[in-house]
Design a protein around this motif. Structure first.
Motif, PDB file in Angstrom:
ATOM      1  N   MET A  51       0.867  -1.180   0.000  1.00 14.25           N
ATOM      2  CA  MET A  51       0.000   0.000   0.000  1.00 14.25           C
ATOM      3  C   MET A  51       0.905   1.231   0.000  1.00 14.25           C
ATOM      4  O   MET A  51       1.682   1.419   0.927  1.00 14.25           O
ATOM      5  N   ASP A  52       0.774   2.031  -1.036  1.00 15.24           N
ATOM      6  CA  ASP A  52       1.571   3.251  -1.110  1.00 15.24           C
ATOM      7  C   ASP A  52       0.648   4.436  -1.399  1.00 15.24           C
ATOM      8  O   ASP A  52      -0.577   4.298  -1.427  1.00 15.24           O
ATOM      9  N   ALA A  53       1.246   5.597  -1.635  1.00 24.89           N
ATOM     10  CA  ALA A  53       0.470   6.820  -1.841  1.00 24.89           C
ATOM     11  C   ALA A  53      -0.441   6.716  -3.066  1.00 24.89           C
ATOM     12  O   ALA A  53      -1.556   7.262  -3.061  1.00 24.89           O
ATOM     13  N   ILE A  54      -0.015   6.023  -4.094  1.00 25.44           N
ATOM     14  CA  ILE A  54      -0.845   5.874  -5.294  1.00 25.44           C
ATOM     15  C   ILE A  54      -2.074   5.024  -4.981  1.00 25.44           C
ATOM     16  O   ILE A  54      -3.195   5.365  -5.375  1.00 25.44           O
ATOM     17  N   ASP A  55      -1.869   3.929  -4.248  1.00 25.96           N
ATOM     18  CA  ASP A  55      -3.007   3.086  -3.859  1.00 25.96           C
ATOM     19  C   ASP A  55      -4.005   3.872  -3.019  1.00 25.96           C
ATOM     20  O   ASP A  55      -5.223   3.767  -3.216  1.00 25.96           O
ATOM     21  N   ILE A  56      -3.511   4.656  -2.085  1.00 31.86           N
ATOM     22  CA  ILE A  56      -4.378   5.458  -1.225  1.00 31.86           C
ATOM     23  C   ILE A  56      -5.155   6.470  -2.059  1.00 31.86           C
ATOM     24  O   ILE A  56      -6.363   6.656  -1.878  1.00 31.86           O
ATOM     25  N   LYS A  57      -4.478   7.101  -3.007  1.00 29.00           N
ATOM     26  CA  LYS A  57      -5.164   8.071  -3.866  1.00 29.00           C
ATOM     27  C   LYS A  57      -6.232   7.377  -4.716  1.00 29.00           C
ATOM     28  O   LYS A  57      -7.335   7.907  -4.892  1.00 29.00           O
ATOM     29  N   LEU A  58      -5.926   6.190  -5.222  1.00 27.02           N
ATOM     30  CA  LEU A  58      -6.927   5.430  -5.982  1.00 27.02           C
ATOM     31  C   LEU A  58      -8.142   5.114  -5.121  1.00 27.02           C
ATOM     32  O   LEU A  58      -9.287   5.253  -5.572  1.00 27.02           O
ATOM     33  N   LEU A  59      -7.915   4.698  -3.879  1.00 29.46           N
ATOM     34  CA  LEU A  59      -9.033   4.411  -2.976  1.00 29.46           C
ATOM     35  C   LEU A  59      -9.889   5.658  -2.749  1.00 29.46           C
ATOM     36  O   LEU A  59     -11.120   5.587  -2.773  1.00 29.46           O
ATOM     37  N   LYS A  60      -9.232   6.795  -2.533  1.00 21.33           N
ATOM     38  CA  LYS A  60      -9.980   8.040  -2.328  1.00 21.33           C
ATOM     39  C   LYS A  60     -10.806   8.394  -3.558  1.00 21.33           C
ATOM     40  O   LYS A  60     -11.982   8.748  -3.447  1.00 21.33           O
TER      41      LYS A  60
END
Length: 156
Positions: free
Chosen positions: A1-10
């Motif tokens: 889980m990285d910043a890109i994954d978190i942004k995708l979730l948002k």
């Protein structure tokens, strides 16, 4: 889980209808790696379901009630029975087993007070209660399905 994954979730929590192209542009990836990340998020259980959110008032569910339930017996059989019964009642859109004086907290949506009364009579016919307290929402101030991801943003 990285910043890109978190942004995708948002992004997906806010609008699951975004295309892969739109998502890719937002997270600065090409479409294939973006698509793979979304599928990985699904496979790993971060995305459990993709749904359409229906406007409850447009479909006639004008009354929201928060129902606090205290049951007479707390053995495992009764807990399981209560859960099974609640899962079968469509007016109950959320149910939580609680700590403290209240055993269960239900969020119930119905057409009107008469419909709530029918729901209530149906519920008390199926389960033995010590106490049921209903509170009706006067105004909806905030309602969201978006889970805050602030704790995940601190992951290195």
């Amino acid at each position: 889980m990285d910043a890109i994954d978190i942004k995708l979730l948002k992004l997906l929590q806010n609008n699951a209808e975004l295309t892969i192209q739109e998502l890719s542009a937002e997270v600065h990836l090409s479409t294939t790696p973006c698509w793979k990340r979304i599928n990985q998020l699904k496979d790993n259980g971060y995305i459990s379901k993709t749904v359409a959110l229906v406007d409850r008032k447009r479909v006639g569910s004008n009354v929201t009630a928060m129902v606090a339930v205290t049951v007479t017996n707390h053995n495992q059989e009764r807990i399981s029975l209560f859960a099974e019964i609640i899962k079968e009642i469509p007016e109950v859109i959320e149910c939580y087993r609680m700590s403290g004086e209240t055993d269960y907290l239900l969020k119930v949506v119905v057409k009107d007070i008469e419909s709530y009364d029918n729901f209530y009579k149906n519920l008390i016919e199926k389960v033995q209660f010590l106490k049921v307290t209903s509170n009706f929402a006067i105004e909806e101030i905030k309602s969201t399905t978006e889970i805050p991801l602030t704790a995940m943003e601190k992951i290195p």
